[in-house]
Motif scaffolding. Sequence first.
Motif, mmCIF file in Angstrom:
data_model
loop_
_atom_site.group_PDB
_atom_site.id
_atom_site.type_symbol
_atom_site.label_atom_id
_atom_site.label_comp_id
_atom_site.label_asym_id
_atom_site.label_seq_id
_atom_site.Cartn_x
_atom_site.Cartn_y
_atom_site.Cartn_z
ATOM 1 N N GLU A 14 6.884 -15.057 -17.061
ATOM 2 C CA GLU A 14 8.071 -14.812 -17.860
ATOM 3 C C GLU A 14 8.350 -16.040 -18.675
ATOM 4 O OE1 GLU A 14 11.547 -13.369 -15.818
ATOM 5 O OE2 GLU A 14 10.185 -13.004 -14.165
ATOM 6 N N ASP A 16 11.048 -17.485 -18.760
ATOM 7 C CA ASP A 16 11.949 -18.412 -18.072
ATOM 8 C C ASP A 16 11.252 -19.176 -16.944
ATOM 9 O OD1 ASP A 16 13.847 -16.234 -15.841
ATOM 10 O OD2 ASP A 16 11.711 -16.411 -16.238
ATOM 11 N N ALA A 26 15.008 -25.764 -3.683
ATOM 12 C CA ALA A 26 15.575 -25.396 -4.979
ATOM 13 C C ALA A 26 15.891 -23.899 -5.065
ATOM 14 C CB ALA A 26 14.613 -25.791 -6.096
ATOM 15 N N TYR A 27 15.349 -23.125 -4.140
ATOM 16 C CA TYR A 27 15.563 -21.671 -4.137
ATOM 17 C C TYR A 27 16.916 -21.398 -3.475
ATOM 18 C CZ TYR A 27 14.100 -16.720 -3.498
ATOM 19 O OH TYR A 27 13.978 -15.346 -3.525
ATOM 20 N N LEU A 62 15.219 -10.399 -8.127
ATOM 21 C CA LEU A 62 15.882 -11.073 -7.004
ATOM 22 C C LEU A 62 15.088 -12.271 -6.482
ATOM 23 C CD1 LEU A 62 17.375 -8.136 -4.871
ATOM 24 C CD2 LEU A 62 18.516 -9.566 -6.559
ATOM 25 N N LYS A 64 11.272 -12.313 -5.740
ATOM 26 C CA LYS A 64 10.084 -12.062 -4.910
ATOM 27 C C LYS A 64 8.890 -12.887 -5.392
ATOM 28 C CE LYS A 64 10.266 -7.667 -5.885
ATOM 29 N NZ LYS A 64 11.490 -7.722 -6.718
ATOM 30 N N TYR A 180 22.507 -11.092 -4.458
ATOM 31 C CA TYR A 180 23.077 -12.413 -4.139
ATOM 32 C C TYR A 180 24.601 -12.353 -4.122
ATOM 33 C CZ TYR A 180 18.467 -14.493 -4.827
ATOM 34 O OH TYR A 180 17.141 -14.818 -4.701
ATOM 35 N N ILE A 188 23.225 -20.755 -9.135
ATOM 36 C CA ILE A 188 22.013 -20.550 -9.939
ATOM 37 C C ILE A 188 22.311 -20.810 -11.419
ATOM 38 C CG2 ILE A 188 20.406 -18.763 -10.775
ATOM 39 C CD1 ILE A 188 20.446 -17.674 -7.830
ATOM 40 N N ARG A 191 22.659 -24.536 -11.919
ATOM 41 C CA ARG A 191 21.341 -25.174 -11.846
ATOM 42 C C ARG A 191 20.560 -24.932 -13.140
ATOM 43 N NH1 ARG A 191 16.302 -23.122 -10.892
ATOM 44 N NH2 ARG A 191 14.787 -24.653 -10.111
ATOM 45 N N PRO A 216 19.592 -13.045 -9.939
ATOM 46 C CA PRO A 216 19.274 -14.288 -10.641
ATOM 47 C C PRO A 216 18.669 -14.082 -12.037
ATOM 48 C CG PRO A 216 18.556 -14.449 -8.376
ATOM 49 C CD PRO A 216 19.027 -13.038 -8.584
ATOM 50 N N ASN A 220 20.279 -15.727 -15.445
ATOM 51 C CA ASN A 220 19.579 -16.617 -16.365
ATOM 52 C C ASN A 220 19.549 -16.062 -17.785
ATOM 53 O OD1 ASN A 220 19.030 -18.603 -14.507
ATOM 54 N ND2 ASN A 220 17.012 -17.800 -13.955
HETATM 55 N N1 LIG Z 1 16.818 -17.884 -5.200
HETATM 56 C C1 LIG Z 1 16.736 -18.250 -6.487
HETATM 57 N N2 LIG Z 1 17.269 -19.405 -6.915
HETATM 58 C C2 LIG Z 1 17.198 -19.745 -8.221
HETATM 59 N N3 LIG Z 1 16.628 -18.997 -9.182
HETATM 60 C C3 LIG Z 1 16.072 -17.827 -8.809
HETATM 61 C C4 LIG Z 1 16.079 -17.417 -7.448
HETATM 62 N N4 LIG Z 1 15.445 -16.227 -7.367
HETATM 63 C C5 LIG Z 1 15.049 -15.926 -8.609
HETATM 64 N N5 LIG Z 1 15.415 -16.882 -9.489
HETATM 65 C C6 LIG Z 1 15.211 -16.855 -10.951
HETATM 66 O O1 LIG Z 1 15.161 -15.490 -11.355
HETATM 67 C C7 LIG Z 1 13.944 -15.200 -12.029
HETATM 68 C C8 LIG Z 1 13.421 -13.881 -11.515
HETATM 69 O O2 LIG Z 1 12.852 -14.058 -10.240
HETATM 70 P P1 LIG Z 1 11.464 -13.361 -9.824
HETATM 71 O O3 LIG Z 1 10.912 -14.113 -8.677
HETATM 72 O O4 LIG Z 1 10.604 -13.200 -11.009
HETATM 73 O O5 LIG Z 1 12.021 -11.947 -9.342
HETATM 74 P P2 LIG Z 1 11.207 -10.670 -8.822
HETATM 75 O O6 LIG Z 1 9.778 -11.069 -8.674
HETATM 76 O O7 LIG Z 1 11.862 -10.297 -7.529
HETATM 77 O O8 LIG Z 1 11.421 -9.596 -9.864
HETATM 78 C C9 LIG Z 1 13.016 -16.381 -11.767
HETATM 79 O O9 LIG Z 1 12.287 -16.714 -12.894
HETATM 80 C C10 LIG Z 1 13.925 -17.517 -11.374
HETATM 81 O O10 LIG Z 1 14.184 -18.323 -12.489
#
Ligand SMILES: Nc1ncnc2c1ncn2[C@@H]1O[C@H](COP(=O)(O)OP(=O)(O)O)[C@@H](O)[C@H]1O
Length: 339
Positions: A14, A16, A26-27, A62, A64, A180, A188, A191, A216, A220
């Motif tokens: 992505e 981002d 950091a998570y 979320l 994953k 969340y 988030i 951050r 999240p 963002n």
């Molecule tokens: N626990 C978290 N803390 C901070 N940022 C998060 C967290 N979980 C997700 N993000 C942000 O949200 C975006 C989407 O997460 P992602 O892992 O791609 O979700 P999924 O795979 O579940 O669709 C990531 O690029 C990240 O920047």
Amino acid sequence: MEDILGKEGNNFLEFDQALRPDSFEAYIGQEKVKENLAIIIEAAQGRGESIDHILLHGQAGLGKTTLALIMAKALAVPIRVASGPTLKKVGDLAAILSNLEPNTILFIDEAHRLNRMVEEFLYPAMESRKLHLIIGKGPGARTLSLDLPPFTLIAATTRADLLSSPLRSRFGATFKLDFYNNEDIKEIIRRSAKLLGVEVQSLAVEVLAKSSRATPRVANRLLKRARDYAQVKSNGVIDEEVALKTLKLLEVDEIGLENHDREFLRIIVETFNRGPVGIETLAAALCEERSVIEDVYEPYLMRVGFLKRTSAGRVVTEAALAHLNIKTKEQRMLDDYLK
Ligand SMILES: Nc1ncnc2c1ncn2[C@@H]1O[C@H](COP(=O)(O)OP(=O)(O)O)[C@@H](O)[C@H]1O
Ligand SMILES: [Mg+2]
């Protein structure tokens, strides 16, 4: 880690990427899941083994994929990325599996979209690290058994209920990511703002967090749009007014509903008298696929208490009617009568 550049042709990378946390520290949030994974990692490292296969499920955005990357980093092992729909043939999976470096994490996104053949081929690989290939066709065909190096499958899905039970039972651990809470979303946003180098005032954080659908990725996205708005229409600082105007421009309301959510609820209310209405009927009325309704529209609407799934079908709640300020045909007739 060349696969991160999307060699497998999925939406893995992505834009981002810069905001993606790369460590458990950091998570933010999901404390139970993090705690469990940290133990699994430490124990496996202590034994010098690769970790068990893990299934992560939860709504889109979320975290994953982020967790899978963090695990690979924490374990200092390579990660290869694939996704259910791109592994069309058994051969696609065989090619990946037979070329893994020992202890690699194989991340399969959208695991519920693996086809049956590929899934069945995956079972023995997960269970006994063997590949059973069928060479040739007809009476002359023979099976060839190949030993695989140790590897860990991390599968991610928005729909664990659609995985076949033999596949599900082959994971050593399954974790569900929940929406969340508001505090975590605010953290988030703060951050991410820091990483993007933009100032966001606390009232603006409140506004953006409320509209982030407890997700999240959405947080963002809204933050970035607010940053654009602040830069173009204001002095670059995201204050409450900038946040509110950004949402208005995006047609996102104060609890994060978008046009398609409102339209979805309105159709159930106006065409189906609030429900109950069956999912197939609804899909036809909306010209949408059932899976889109179930994966994209419904989870958040249920979370905010605007929609219920009953055995008879979907029902829109009173709270939704109040929020959208809409009425069923019956209610309107009653209002007219009482006038
Ligand atoms: N626990 C978290 N803390 C901070 N940022 C998060 C967290 N979980 C997700 N993000 C942000 O949200 C975006 C989407 O997460 P992602 O892992 O791609 O979700 P999924 O795979 O579940 O669709 C990531 O690029 C990240 O920047
Ligand atoms: Mg993902």
